[in-house]
Design a protein around this motif. Structure first.
Motif, PDB file in Angstrom:
ATOM      1  N   THR A 157       0.814  -1.218   0.000  1.00  0.00           N
ATOM      2  CA  THR A 157       0.000   0.000   0.000  1.00  0.00           C
ATOM      3  C   THR A 157       0.844   1.263   0.000  1.00  0.00           C
ATOM      4  OG1 THR A 157      -0.062   0.076   2.408  1.00  0.00           O
ATOM      5  CG2 THR A 157      -1.840  -1.138   1.301  1.00  0.00           C
ATOM      6  N   GLY A 158       2.129   1.165   0.192  1.00  0.00           N
ATOM      7  CA  GLY A 158       2.977   2.346   0.297  1.00  0.00           C
ATOM      8  C   GLY A 158       3.227   2.741   1.738  1.00  0.00           C
ATOM      9  N   VAL A 159       2.566   2.095   2.683  1.00  0.00           N
ATOM     10  CA  VAL A 159       2.778   2.372   4.104  1.00  0.00           C
ATOM     11  C   VAL A 159       3.916   1.484   4.595  1.00  0.00           C
ATOM     12  CG1 VAL A 159       1.790   2.238   6.422  1.00  0.00           C
ATOM     13  CG2 VAL A 159       0.386   3.027   4.510  1.00  0.00           C
ATOM     14  N   ARG A 160       4.936   2.126   5.149  1.00  0.00           N
ATOM     15  CA  ARG A 160       6.063   1.414   5.763  1.00  0.00           C
ATOM     16  C   ARG A 160       6.070   1.800   7.229  1.00  0.00           C
ATOM     17  NH1 ARG A 160      11.986   2.560   5.981  1.00  0.00           N
ATOM     18  NH2 ARG A 160      13.037   0.550   6.087  1.00  0.00           N
ATOM     19  N   THR A 161       6.050   0.841   8.120  1.00  0.00           N
ATOM     20  CA  THR A 161       5.858   1.108   9.535  1.00  0.00           C
ATOM     21  C   THR A 161       6.800   0.278  10.393  1.00  0.00           C
ATOM     22  OG1 THR A 161       4.223   1.101  11.328  1.00  0.00           O
ATOM     23  CG2 THR A 161       4.012  -0.615   9.673  1.00  0.00           C
ATOM     24  N   TYR A 162       7.044   0.747  11.605  1.00  0.00           N
ATOM     25  CA  TYR A 162       7.816  -0.018  12.577  1.00  0.00           C
ATOM     26  C   TYR A 162       6.912  -0.955  13.381  1.00  0.00           C
ATOM     27  CZ  TYR A 162       5.924   3.300  15.918  1.00  0.00           C
ATOM     28  OH  TYR A 162       5.059   4.049  16.674  1.00  0.00           O
ATOM     29  N   CYS A 163       5.604  -0.810  13.269  1.00  0.00           N
ATOM     30  CA  CYS A 163       4.666  -1.640  14.024  1.00  0.00           C
ATOM     31  C   CYS A 163       4.721  -3.074  13.528  1.00  0.00           C
ATOM     32  CB  CYS A 163       3.246  -1.092  13.910  1.00  0.00           C
ATOM     33  SG  CYS A 163       3.038   0.479  14.745  1.00  0.00           S
ATOM     34  N   GLU A 164       4.672  -4.002  14.463  1.00  0.00           N
ATOM     35  CA  GLU A 164       4.889  -5.404  14.130  1.00  0.00           C
ATOM     36  C   GLU A 164       3.610  -6.224  13.974  1.00  0.00           C
ATOM     37  OE1 GLU A 164       5.678  -6.560  18.805  1.00  0.00           O
ATOM     38  OE2 GLU A 164       7.362  -6.135  17.469  1.00  0.00           O
ATOM     39  N   SER A 165       2.460  -5.646  14.320  1.00  0.00           N
ATOM     40  CA  SER A 165       1.217  -6.411  14.177  1.00  0.00           C
ATOM     41  C   SER A 165       0.029  -5.491  13.899  1.00  0.00           C
ATOM     42  CB  SER A 165       0.939  -7.243  15.435  1.00  0.00           C
ATOM     43  OG  SER A 165       0.732  -6.412  16.543  1.00  0.00           O
ATOM     44  N   ILE A 166      -0.996  -6.087  13.336  1.00  0.00           N
ATOM     45  CA  ILE A 166      -2.253  -5.363  13.097  1.00  0.00           C
ATOM     46  C   ILE A 166      -3.171  -5.654  14.273  1.00  0.00           C
ATOM     47  CG2 ILE A 166      -4.266  -5.141  11.613  1.00  0.00           C
ATOM     48  CD1 ILE A 166      -2.461  -5.847   9.243  1.00  0.00           C
ATOM     49  N   PHE A 167      -3.547  -4.602  14.971  1.00  0.00           N
ATOM     50  CA  PHE A 167      -4.415  -4.735  16.137  1.00  0.00           C
ATOM     51  C   PHE A 167      -5.875  -4.867  15.716  1.00  0.00           C
ATOM     52  CE2 PHE A 167      -6.960  -2.845  19.561  1.00  0.00           C
ATOM     53  CZ  PHE A 167      -6.581  -3.646  20.617  1.00  0.00           C
ATOM     54  N   ALA A 168      -6.311  -4.023  14.775  1.00  0.00           N
ATOM     55  CA  ALA A 168      -7.693  -4.045  14.288  1.00  0.00           C
ATOM     56  C   ALA A 168      -7.730  -3.443  12.889  1.00  0.00           C
ATOM     57  CB  ALA A 168      -8.614  -3.262  15.222  1.00  0.00           C
TER      58      ALA A 168
END
Length: 154
Positions: free
Chosen positions: A33-44
């Motif tokens: 999607t073009g989103v690069r993040t440091y977050c390791e999981s999808i919460f919701a």
């Protein structure tokens, strides 16, 4: 109307970063999607049918606490707005008892009497609140239109 979905996932970025952190790409049905993040999981993750948008809540847990990043994406999975909620050492916590209803994501922080409401605007607003200064990164703050607003109660 809004409903929970499972179309989004994360893929680890194998390219080494300059800051030594591990990053992930947000995928929609297997496509970046073009989103690069440091977050390791999808919460919701939710599909907002009325506006044909997506609300994605990413989570990063670490020994000092939890970080959450809220993304509002349009139908093409482009970022309309983004908000970070970071709880540091001394005030750690994680989201509990959450629900999305009528364009409001309501949740509580673990072992805290405060309730939070993330309001999602259809048209976006040009005004800023005190919560913007506290919860938004500087680059997110200077974007001209805000679709997400966080309110704290109690």
């Amino acid at each position: 109307m809004e409903y929970a979905i499972t179309a989004f996932s994360l893929l680890k970025d194998d390219k080494p970063s300059n800051d030594g952190n591990i990053y992930y790409f947000l995928l929609f049905d297997g496509n970046k999607t073009g989103v690069r993040t440091y977050c390791e999981s999808i919460f919701a993750q939710y599909h907002l049918v009325k506006s044909n948008r997506y609300l994605i809540v990413l989570e990063n847990s670490y020994w000092e606490g939890d970080d959450y990043v809220f993304y509002l994406l349009d139908a093409r999975c482009e970022v309309l707005d983004c908000m970070n909620v970071i709880w540091f050492e001394g005030d750690p916590g994680h989201i509990q008892h959450y629900q999305l209803s009528d364009d409001e994501f309501c949740f509580e922080k673990y072992e805290n009497n405060k309730k939070y409401t993330l309001r999602i605007s259809d048209e976006g607003e040009l005004r800023y609140s005190g919560a913007d200064f506290k919860y938004r990164a500087l680059l997110d703050f200077i974007k001209p239109r805000k679709f997400l607003a966080l309110a704290v109660q109690g």
